[in-house]
Write a protein that holds these residues in place. Structure first.
Motif, PDB file in Angstrom:
ATOM      1  N   LEU A 154      81.577  -0.542  23.720  1.00 43.41           N
ATOM      2  CA  LEU A 154      80.205  -0.861  24.055  1.00 43.41           C
ATOM      3  C   LEU A 154      80.099  -2.376  24.200  1.00 43.41           C
ATOM      4  O   LEU A 154      80.294  -3.113  23.231  1.00 43.41           O
ATOM      5  CB  LEU A 154      79.242  -0.390  22.958  1.00 43.41           C
ATOM      6  N   LEU A 155      79.843  -2.830  25.429  1.00 51.47           N
ATOM      7  CA  LEU A 155      79.625  -4.257  25.669  1.00 51.47           C
ATOM      8  C   LEU A 155      78.166  -4.551  25.343  1.00 51.47           C
ATOM      9  O   LEU A 155      77.268  -4.382  26.172  1.00 51.47           O
ATOM     10  CB  LEU A 155      79.964  -4.599  27.119  1.00 51.47           C
ATOM     11  N   THR A 156      77.940  -4.969  24.111  1.00 49.38           N
ATOM     12  CA  THR A 156      76.589  -5.097  23.581  1.00 49.38           C
ATOM     13  C   THR A 156      75.914  -6.404  23.999  1.00 49.38           C
ATOM     14  O   THR A 156      76.541  -7.303  24.550  1.00 49.38           O
ATOM     15  CB  THR A 156      76.618  -5.030  22.048  1.00 49.38           C
ATOM     16  N   ALA A 166      76.577  -8.953  33.746  1.00 52.48           N
ATOM     17  CA  ALA A 166      77.003  -7.793  32.966  1.00 52.48           C
ATOM     18  C   ALA A 166      77.986  -6.929  33.765  1.00 52.48           C
ATOM     19  O   ALA A 166      79.015  -6.495  33.244  1.00 52.48           O
ATOM     20  CB  ALA A 166      75.791  -6.966  32.543  1.00 52.48           C
ATOM     21  N   GLY A 167      77.681  -6.711  35.032  1.00 58.45           N
ATOM     22  CA  GLY A 167      78.581  -5.939  35.876  1.00 58.45           C
ATOM     23  C   GLY A 167      79.936  -6.601  36.030  1.00 58.45           C
ATOM     24  O   GLY A 167      80.978  -5.930  36.016  1.00 58.45           O
ATOM     25  N   SER A 168      79.938  -7.919  36.152  1.00 55.52           N
ATOM     26  CA  SER A 168      81.206  -8.656  36.269  1.00 55.52           C
ATOM     27  C   SER A 168      82.018  -8.557  34.988  1.00 55.52           C
ATOM     28  O   SER A 168      83.251  -8.415  35.021  1.00 55.52           O
ATOM     29  CB  SER A 168      80.927 -10.126  36.605  1.00 55.52           C
ATOM     30  N   ALA A 169      81.337  -8.637  33.838  1.00 55.74           N
ATOM     31  CA  ALA A 169      82.032  -8.536  32.556  1.00 55.74           C
ATOM     32  C   ALA A 169      82.655  -7.153  32.383  1.00 55.74           C
ATOM     33  O   ALA A 169      83.786  -7.022  31.890  1.00 55.74           O
ATOM     34  CB  ALA A 169      81.062  -8.817  31.412  1.00 55.74           C
ATOM     35  N   GLN A 188      81.408   0.530  28.738  1.00 52.48           N
ATOM     36  CA  GLN A 188      80.094   0.562  29.365  1.00 52.48           C
ATOM     37  C   GLN A 188      79.274  -0.636  28.916  1.00 52.48           C
ATOM     38  O   GLN A 188      79.568  -1.281  27.909  1.00 52.48           O
ATOM     39  CB  GLN A 188      79.351   1.842  29.000  1.00 52.48           C
ATOM     40  N   ILE A 189      78.234  -0.909  29.667  1.00 56.55           N
ATOM     41  CA  ILE A 189      77.256  -1.939  29.318  1.00 56.55           C
ATOM     42  C   ILE A 189      76.249  -1.332  28.344  1.00 56.55           C
ATOM     43  O   ILE A 189      75.851  -0.174  28.476  1.00 56.55           O
ATOM     44  CB  ILE A 189      76.558  -2.452  30.593  1.00 56.55           C
ATOM     45  N   GLY A 197      72.051   1.863  28.416  1.00 56.38           N
ATOM     46  CA  GLY A 197      73.290   2.590  28.177  1.00 56.38           C
ATOM     47  C   GLY A 197      73.289   3.488  26.962  1.00 56.38           C
ATOM     48  O   GLY A 197      74.336   4.052  26.615  1.00 56.38           O
ATOM     49  N   VAL A 198      72.141   3.675  26.324  1.00 57.88           N
ATOM     50  CA  VAL A 198      72.104   4.457  25.086  1.00 57.88           C
ATOM     51  C   VAL A 198      72.447   5.921  25.346  1.00 57.88           C
ATOM     52  O   VAL A 198      73.254   6.521  24.625  1.00 57.88           O
ATOM     53  CB  VAL A 198      70.734   4.309  24.389  1.00 57.88           C
TER      54      VAL A 198
END
Length: 214
Positions: A154-156, A166-169, A188-189, A197-198
């Motif tokens: 999870l990219l928090t 966020a998309g690039s990360a 996922q973001i 993304g929950v």
């Protein structure tokens, strides 16, 4: 459109174990949550379970100092069998202001847990989207790849940056998966505060719980 049912609704605190031997019997299925102590692990757990007070949140990183066990309502696995399900909050790692011997104890217990716990079905790794992977993150991803344990990152704190960033990360992380051979990892973001993304993360945890491990 009706809201998506939350498969993690009804989570309840069971116990906090200082050692792996104090945990519940090793049967059923559990998904563990790991991450550096300032990455937002407690907030993510609270958001996923829709229980604001389930996991403690604090302005002081590293407040999770034991292996914390949460039960979930009984589930049914992919073969149709009843299944005891749990979520495990592993001690935060990194910035905690604790004695070195306690840090070493956490490290040893997490290592034992990941290697010995047969009911473990997958790992949710919490990573701050604003920063590159740290040594701890790489160690966990490498371990999961080596033991064929599914890992979902999870990219928090995605609310702290733009959607494009966020998309690039996320793409950069997936590229790193390919370079390192972390083929059993997904990502996922995610944002606890904005609920980004929950639903996706809940579905992934549910999938891990009811599916047999490779």
């Amino acid at each position: 459109m009706s809201p998506i049912p939350n498969p993690l609704q009804g989570a309840e605190f069971v116990l906090a174990a200082h050692r792996i031997g104090q945990m519940p019997a090793d049967r059923g299925a559990e998904v563990a949550f790991a991450g550096r102590s300032n990455a937002g692990k407690s907030s993510a757990l609270n958001a996923l379970t829709a229980h604001k007070g389930l996991a403690r949140t604090s302005k002081t990183p590293g407040r999770t100092q034991q292996l914390v066990v949460f039960s979930l309502p009984a589930k049914v696995d992919t073969a149709g069998n009843p299944l005891d399900a749990r979520l495990i909050d592993l001690p935060g790692y990194g910035y905690a202001k604790v004695p070195e011997d306690l840090r070493e104890h956490w490290k040893a217990e997490i290592d034992l847990y990941l290697h010995q716990r047969e009911s473990l079905r997958g790992l949710i790794l919490i990573v701050d989207i604003r920063h590159p992977l740290k040594d701890f993150d790489r160690m966990m991803l490498g371990f999961c790849a080596g033991t064929r344990l599914p890992c979902h990152v999870l990219l928090t704190k995605a609310d702290k940056i733009s959607r494009g960033q966020a998309g690039s990360a996320l793409q950069a992380l997936r590229n790193e998966y390919n370079r390192e051979g972390w083929h059993n990892a997904t990502a996922q973001i995610f944002s606890s505060s904005e609920k980004t993304g929950v639903d996706e993360a809940r579905a992934r945890v549910q999938q891990l719980l009811v599916s047999p491990r490779d």
